[in-house]
Design an enzyme around this catalytic site. Structure first.
Site, PDB file in Angstrom:
ATOM      1  N   CYS A   1      29.473 -74.821  30.922  1.00 44.59           N
ATOM      2  CA  CYS A   1      28.452 -74.277  31.831  1.00 44.59           C
ATOM      3  C   CYS A   1      27.759 -73.069  31.221  1.00 44.59           C
ATOM      4  CB  CYS A   1      29.080 -73.884  33.156  1.00 44.59           C
ATOM      5  SG  CYS A   1      29.855 -75.240  34.049  1.00 44.59           S
TER       6      CYS A   1
ATOM      7  N   ASP B   1       5.686 -82.369  46.863  1.00 43.46           N
ATOM      8  CA  ASP B   1       5.782 -82.967  48.196  1.00 43.46           C
ATOM      9  C   ASP B   1       7.193 -82.909  48.760  1.00 43.46           C
ATOM     10  OD1 ASP B   1       7.014 -84.781  46.526  1.00 43.46           O
ATOM     11  OD2 ASP B   1       5.691 -86.465  46.999  1.00 43.46           O
TER      12      ASP B   1
END
Length: 221
Positions: free
Chosen positions: A44, A135
């Site tokens: 990570c 959107d």
């Protein structure tokens, strides 16, 4: 689990930069949400550092970035110092990290990796990538296991394709496509519409079947 084309769920969350409402955070921009198993973990650390290095590329594409990890905001801020040190980063960290302490978002969005658990036997969050359009609909979903680091150069390449084909619906991108290369004419486009849609022309590949379905044209501007 969110399906392609679904409106991505809105949610409220704490981050290391303060509280957010996800849709409000995105505004009218494209967005990328990427999850991580835990703070202070090696893979990570490399991923978040790489995304920070690529921040100008995401910004150039009008994309807001946000990460998620299962630890607290305070833990995130401490971890960021390690990320910056290891990846030789300076200045303000370019995106917030959501604190999903109770794994509520990981469960809601289908981001758990059942094959990976921590020392306490708790299932880890996988390495998910969600690209969300202006959107608020999901345009792309990638799920990597916790043990495999992502290639964010590839994610930028995919983002270029998704943004291009969202704007120019008569084309698709072939395997390994990169910005500036030829694109493929969508199967539904009729030859009589080539002149109107593709001013630089269309090349039709000759194949043994004789079917004229592999059609290439210049990338639209």
């Amino acid at each position: 689990m969110v399906n392609l084309g679904d409106v991505f769920p809105d949610f409220e969350a704490q981050t290391n930069q303060g509280p957010i409402k996800f849709h409000e955070f995105l505004g009218s921009s494209w967005g990328i949400l990427f999850s991580h198993p835990a703070d202070y973990t090696p893979v990570c650390t490399t991923e978040l550092g790489r995304v920070a290095q690529l921040a100008p590329e995401f910004e150039k594409r009008g994309v807001k970035m946000i990460a998620l990890s299962i630890d607290s905001p305070e833990s995130h801020n401490g971890w960021i110092k390690d990320i910056q040190s290891y990846c030789t980063l300076e200045g303000k960290f370019p995106f917030p990290i959501i604190a999903d302490n109770k794994r509520e978002l990981a469960v809601k969005l289908g981001m758990l990796d059942p094959d990976e658990v921590n020392a306490q036997g708790i299932v880890l969050t996988c390495r998910a990538v969600f690209i969300i359009g202006p959107d608020k609909k999901l345009k792309l979903s990638l799920l990597y296991p916790a043990t495999t680091g992502r290639n964010f150069d590839e994610i930028l390449r995919v983002l270029d394709s998704v943004q291009l084909t969202a704007k120019h619906k008569a084309v698709a991108t072939p395997v390994d496509w990169k910005q500036g290369e030829k694109v493929m004419v969508a199967p539904w486009v009729k030859p009589e519409d080539f002149g109107k849609l593709f001013p630089t022309g269309v090349d039709v590949a000759q194949v043994p079947s004789g079917k004229a379905y592999i059609r290439l044209t210049d990338q639209p501007k």
